[in-house]
Structure formats: structure tokens, C-alpha cells
Design a protein around this motif. Structure first.
Motif, PDB file in Angstrom:
ATOM      1  N   LEU B  14       0.845  -1.195   0.000  1.00 27.04           N
ATOM      2  CA  LEU B  14       0.000   0.000   0.000  1.00 27.04           C
ATOM      3  C   LEU B  14       0.881   1.244   0.000  1.00 27.04           C
ATOM      4  O   LEU B  14       2.000   1.219   0.524  1.00 27.04           O
ATOM      5  CB  LEU B  14      -0.899   0.003   1.242  1.00 27.04           C
ATOM      6  CG  LEU B  14      -2.007  -1.055   1.253  1.00 27.04           C
ATOM      7  CD1 LEU B  14      -2.652  -1.138   2.624  1.00 27.04           C
ATOM      8  CD2 LEU B  14      -3.060  -0.717   0.213  1.00 27.04           C
ATOM      9  N   PRO B  15       0.401   2.338  -0.592  1.00 28.98           N
ATOM     10  CA  PRO B  15       1.250   3.532  -0.691  1.00 28.98           C
ATOM     11  C   PRO B  15       1.599   4.105   0.687  1.00 28.98           C
ATOM     12  O   PRO B  15       0.725   4.224   1.551  1.00 28.98           O
ATOM     13  CB  PRO B  15       0.390   4.512  -1.497  1.00 28.98           C
ATOM     14  CG  PRO B  15      -1.009   4.041  -1.322  1.00 28.98           C
ATOM     15  CD  PRO B  15      -0.932   2.549  -1.180  1.00 28.98           C
ATOM     16  N   LEU B  51     -16.950  -0.685  -7.598  1.00 31.65           N
ATOM     17  CA  LEU B  51     -16.225   0.477  -8.111  1.00 31.65           C
ATOM     18  C   LEU B  51     -15.412   0.147  -9.354  1.00 31.65           C
ATOM     19  O   LEU B  51     -14.953  -0.973  -9.538  1.00 31.65           O
ATOM     20  CB  LEU B  51     -15.298   1.039  -7.029  1.00 31.65           C
ATOM     21  CG  LEU B  51     -15.979   1.542  -5.751  1.00 31.65           C
ATOM     22  CD1 LEU B  51     -14.933   2.022  -4.759  1.00 31.65           C
ATOM     23  CD2 LEU B  51     -16.964   2.655  -6.049  1.00 31.65           C
ATOM     24  N   CYS B  52     -15.252   1.138 -10.202  1.00 29.33           N
ATOM     25  CA  CYS B  52     -14.376   0.984 -11.353  1.00 29.33           C
ATOM     26  C   CYS B  52     -13.844   2.366 -11.721  1.00 29.33           C
ATOM     27  O   CYS B  52     -14.133   3.341 -11.039  1.00 29.33           O
ATOM     28  CB  CYS B  52     -15.118   0.380 -12.539  1.00 29.33           C
ATOM     29  SG  CYS B  52     -16.355   1.471 -13.216  1.00 29.33           S
ATOM     30  N   CYS B  53     -13.060   2.469 -12.766  1.00 28.00           N
ATOM     31  CA  CYS B  53     -12.587   3.771 -13.225  1.00 28.00           C
ATOM     32  C   CYS B  53     -13.467   4.240 -14.367  1.00 28.00           C
ATOM     33  O   CYS B  53     -13.793   3.462 -15.262  1.00 28.00           O
ATOM     34  CB  CYS B  53     -11.137   3.673 -13.688  1.00 28.00           C
ATOM     35  SG  CYS B  53     -10.004   3.394 -12.337  1.00 28.00           S
ATOM     36  N   GLY B  58     -11.336   8.680 -16.026  1.00 31.87           N
ATOM     37  CA  GLY B  58     -10.463   7.803 -15.250  1.00 31.87           C
ATOM     38  C   GLY B  58     -10.668   7.876 -13.754  1.00 31.87           C
ATOM     39  O   GLY B  58     -10.005   7.163 -13.009  1.00 31.87           O
ATOM     40  N   ILE B  60     -12.540   7.447 -10.016  1.00 27.44           N
ATOM     41  CA  ILE B  60     -13.250   6.310  -9.428  1.00 27.44           C
ATOM     42  C   ILE B  60     -14.753   6.561  -9.486  1.00 27.44           C
ATOM     43  O   ILE B  60     -15.223   7.619  -9.089  1.00 27.44           O
ATOM     44  CB  ILE B  60     -12.840   6.111  -7.959  1.00 27.44           C
ATOM     45  CG1 ILE B  60     -11.323   6.106  -7.809  1.00 27.44           C
ATOM     46  CG2 ILE B  60     -13.464   4.846  -7.383  1.00 27.44           C
ATOM     47  CD1 ILE B  60     -10.633   4.912  -8.350  1.00 27.44           C
ATOM     48  N   THR B  61     -15.489   5.606  -9.961  1.00 30.13           N
ATOM     49  CA  THR B  61     -16.943   5.746 -10.014  1.00 30.13           C
ATOM     50  C   THR B  61     -17.560   4.375  -9.770  1.00 30.13           C
ATOM     51  O   THR B  61     -16.858   3.373  -9.730  1.00 30.13           O
ATOM     52  CB  THR B  61     -17.384   6.324 -11.383  1.00 30.13           C
ATOM     53  OG1 THR B  61     -18.787   6.509 -11.370  1.00 30.13           O
ATOM     54  CG2 THR B  61     -17.018   5.380 -12.530  1.00 30.13           C
ATOM     55  N   PRO B  87      -6.641   9.685 -10.129  1.00 26.81           N
ATOM     56  CA  PRO B  87      -7.992   9.991  -9.650  1.00 26.81           C
ATOM     57  C   PRO B  87      -7.973  10.741  -8.323  1.00 26.81           C
ATOM     58  O   PRO B  87      -8.846  11.551  -8.036  1.00 26.81           O
ATOM     59  CB  PRO B  87      -8.613   8.604  -9.472  1.00 26.81           C
ATOM     60  CG  PRO B  87      -7.881   7.726 -10.400  1.00 26.81           C
ATOM     61  CD  PRO B  87      -6.476   8.247 -10.427  1.00 26.81           C
ATOM     62  N   ASN B  88      -6.923  10.488  -7.517  1.00 27.30           N
ATOM     63  CA  ASN B  88      -6.764  11.194  -6.254  1.00 27.30           C
ATOM     64  C   ASN B  88      -6.669  12.705  -6.494  1.00 27.30           C
ATOM     65  O   ASN B  88      -7.262  13.502  -5.760  1.00 27.30           O
ATOM     66  CB  ASN B  88      -5.477  10.693  -5.576  1.00 27.30           C
ATOM     67  CG  ASN B  88      -5.426  11.029  -4.106  1.00 27.30           C
ATOM     68  OD1 ASN B  88      -6.425  11.491  -3.539  1.00 27.30           O
ATOM     69  ND2 ASN B  88      -4.285  10.820  -3.494  1.00 27.30           N
ATOM     70  N   MET B  91     -10.024  14.253  -6.981  1.00 22.11           N
ATOM     71  CA  MET B  91     -10.712  14.483  -5.709  1.00 22.11           C
ATOM     72  C   MET B  91     -10.181  15.727  -4.999  1.00 22.11           C
ATOM     73  O   MET B  91     -10.942  16.510  -4.435  1.00 22.11           O
ATOM     74  CB  MET B  91     -10.549  13.269  -4.791  1.00 22.11           C
ATOM     75  CG  MET B  91     -11.539  12.168  -5.104  1.00 22.11           C
ATOM     76  SD  MET B  91     -11.152  10.647  -4.214  1.00 22.11           S
ATOM     77  CE  MET B  91     -11.795  11.014  -2.599  1.00 22.11           C
ATOM     78  N   MET B  92      -8.844  15.902  -5.022  1.00 24.56           N
ATOM     79  CA  MET B  92      -8.243  17.059  -4.362  1.00 24.56           C
ATOM     80  C   MET B  92      -8.701  18.371  -5.014  1.00 24.56           C
ATOM     81  O   MET B  92      -9.031  19.332  -4.326  1.00 24.56           O
ATOM     82  CB  MET B  92      -6.710  16.981  -4.444  1.00 24.56           C
ATOM     83  CG  MET B  92      -6.080  15.791  -3.763  1.00 24.56           C
ATOM     84  SD  MET B  92      -6.193  15.868  -1.983  1.00 24.56           S
ATOM     85  CE  MET B  92      -4.953  17.133  -1.657  1.00 24.56           C
ATOM     86  N   MET B 107      -3.327   8.450 -15.134  1.00 24.00           N
ATOM     87  CA  MET B 107      -2.910   7.279 -14.338  1.00 24.00           C
ATOM     88  C   MET B 107      -1.386   7.183 -14.224  1.00 24.00           C
ATOM     89  O   MET B 107      -0.810   6.093 -14.320  1.00 24.00           O
ATOM     90  CB  MET B 107      -3.455   5.971 -14.932  1.00 24.00           C
ATOM     91  CG  MET B 107      -4.951   5.912 -15.036  1.00 24.00           C
ATOM     92  SD  MET B 107      -5.702   5.930 -13.383  1.00 24.00           S
ATOM     93  CE  MET B 107      -7.442   6.130 -13.808  1.00 24.00           C
TER      94      MET B 107
END
Lengths: 199, 199
Positions: B14-15, B51-53, B58, B60-61, B87-88, B91-92, B107
Motif C-alpha cells: 500500500l502507498p 467500483l471501477c474507473c 479515469g 473512481i466511479t 484519480p486522487n 478528488m483534491m 494514471m
């Protein structure tokens, strides 16, 4: 997306993971859901099926070998019991290679703040173990904070008059560090616990 | 205990999670396997199912709403496309409230070090989107490092002569900060990108 939120929330409950880290982890898992997420799910499924806590010492062991290898090994010193807070502590001490006796994890420490009283910790199993087996020394490998100190005081008190030696880990400067990087409490403990170099 | 190791290894991917953190997380999960681990498994199962992209931007949806809400909303500015790395980032930027156009997540960024070439990123979908819809401006919201710079250069080059305005995010002092806490590259970029206060 409720399912993304639920995943973030579940991840944020892990130790040391804040809200933002949990979100980053959740996004990464969803992006790599075919591989990374599947692997993690499989690993957790397996862990849930195969791992448990040792009924004696409390460390992590497989369900097929309870009591654990540390408790059932004939190679270890049956005279000394090391009392720790978590199974993690057992792993850390094992890695240090500095101890060869038996262990007992309390699963926490006495903390009114966290709502941990005597009945929430594994004191009952500890009492049974002390009654059924005569240890000559109990080493309290507990945190050096208020909770650790009061847990140590509680155990010391309960062993009074039993003739069992009770010790705590040395408190002092961490190795590889210097006075410059030390706080005053650590320094005063290192001073009062100073050791004789002629020994 | 192989299953504990496997769980730690899966978590360490994980990151932002190193080996020690992964071990702490694994132990905590095993200790709280009835609740915490079950919740996390359930949340991941659900996320994997639901969930998928988004096939356009691209982000998350949920699998039931692809293209995502951001792409299908009629409230958003169809003239401006914001190109981001993950995708992050979408959101930001959405949280900042400073953008109301469409998004495109690549991506990743062009990075020979990570083995990310042009074909590994979502440039093909970007090209299709640019061909099928006339954006008047493309905002490159990419990292301000070498990889981000070369990705930006690649996109700028490929849009040359198309008549589409290409811009990058302002680079300068973060808000709430001061010169004292800034590095010299940030400072020199803040100086060269200085804005006129009479505006």
C-alpha cells in the motif's frame, strides 16, 4: 461513492493511519483492484482462518499450534517470565535475541483513559500461570509511560511476598544516540540507573 | 507463520506503508480479526464489486454510473479540460472548489525510472476526447517534478498548432507559508511567476 468511503473508513482504523492516508490507500486499492486488492483480501481471509492468539502467552500463532512454539519449546528457560503489552512486543524482543525465557502478553496496559481496567487485560491467565508454574523472575517489559508504570506497579504489588524477583527493563539512552538528542526524563533515568564500568 | 508474513507483505504494498508499519497493521488486524479484519474484508469485497474507473476521465466511479457524475453532469464547463496524474488529484481539485470543467486522469506520468512510457498512460483516450470534443483550454495539473515537467512538455508538443490554449498550475509559495520555509527552486519559480498586485 459510499463504498469508497466505507473502504477508507475501514482502513483509517488501522494503527498509524490517518484519514488522508486511508483515502490514498483506498484509491490505490481500487485502481489496482484486480491484483493488489485481491491479494490483500486473500491474505486476510487466510489469516482469519489460520491465525489466533496463543492461549498461554497471547502471541500470534496458527490455530493448529496452540500453545505457540515459544510456549511449547523445550529449549527455553522456564524460570523467567517476560510480561509485555502486545504480541508485537514479543516479536520485537525475539528479534533482539536478548531473552530466552517465556512470555506473557497482557494485550494492553492499565489505562483509565482508554478504559482498560484489570479485567480487560490478561491478568487472569497470568495469575493462573504464576500459580501453576514457579517462575523465579518476572521481567516487566512495559512502556516507560504513566500507563506502563501503573501496570508495573500493579503486578509488583500482586507479587509481593511471593518470593519471585520482579525486574523492569533498563531505562536510559537509546543506543546510537547521544545526550544532545535525549529528553530530560530519559536523562535523569539514565543517570539514576547508571551502571558500574568496573563490572 | 507464513500467513502473517503474507498479510504483512500484502499490506506493505500500500502507498506510504513500510515494512514495520505493515507488520504493526497485520498484528492489529489479527488481534481484532473478528471485527476490524472482517469489516475491512467486507469493505474491499464491496469496493471490488461496485467500483471501477470512469472510461472517460479515469476517476473512481461506481460500475452503474460510467461515465462518472463529473463527466456526465450538465452543470460543468465543457470548454476546459484539466489533465491530472491520478484519480486522487481529481478528488483534491474538486475539494478545492477552484475548477468546474472536465477532468482527464493519465494514471501516472512519463517516467523512464518507473517504466512508464506513452503507451502505459491514458494518452490514447485523451487523444480521442480531444478529437471528438473541441476544448478551448487544457490545464495541465501535473506534478512540479521532472516527470511532471516532461509529461507536460509531451502534451504541449502534441497540441501544438491545434489552437487550444495550454496552461499549467501556478508554481509558488504554498499558502500559509513563508519564504523562510521555502526551497530555492520554489522561490525562483514564485519570483518568475510573480503576479501584478494592481490587477
Amino acid at each position: 461513492m459510499a463504498s469508497l468511503d466505507r473502504l477508507s473508513t475501514a482502513l483509517s482504523k488501522l494503527p498509524g493511519i490517518g484519514r488522508r492516508s486511508a483515502e490514498r490507500m483506498a484509491l490505490r486499492l481500487v485502481l489496482d483492484r484486480k491484483q493488489m486488492m485481491s491479494e490483500l483480501i486473500a491474505a486476510m481471509d487466510e489469516a482469519q482462518r489460520e491465525l489466533c492468539c496463543c492461549s498461554l502467552c497471547g502471541s500470534i500463532t496458527s490455530v493448529d499450534s496452540d500453545p505457540c512454539d515459544l510456549c511449547s519449546s523445550s529449549q527455553r528457560d522456564d524460570d523467567v517470565l517476560c510480561v509485555v503489552e502486545t504480541p508485537n512486543d514479543i516479536m520485537m524482543i525475539e528479534r533482539s535475541g536478548g531473552f530466552h525465557g517465556r512470555y506473557h502478553a497482557l494485550m494492553g496496559n492499565l489505562s483509565p483513559m482508554k478504559g482498560n481496567g484489570v479485567s480487560d487485560l490478561r491478568f487472569d491467565v497470568l495469575r493462573e500461570r504464576m500459580a501453576s508454574h514457579k517462575f523465579s523472575e518476572v521481567i516487566l517489559a512495559l512502556s516507560t509511560d504513566v500507563e506502563g508504570d501503573s501496570t508495573a506497579a500493579f503486578i509488583t504489588e500482586s507479587l509481593k511476598g511471593s518470593g519471585i524477583k520482579v525486574s523492569r527493563l533498563a531505562s536510559g539512552l537509546p543506543s546510537g544516540s547521544g545526550i544532545m538528542y535525549s529528553d530530560s526524563l530519559t536523562l535523569s533515568r539514565a543517570l539514576s540507573g547508571r551502571t558500574d564500568v568496573q563490572d
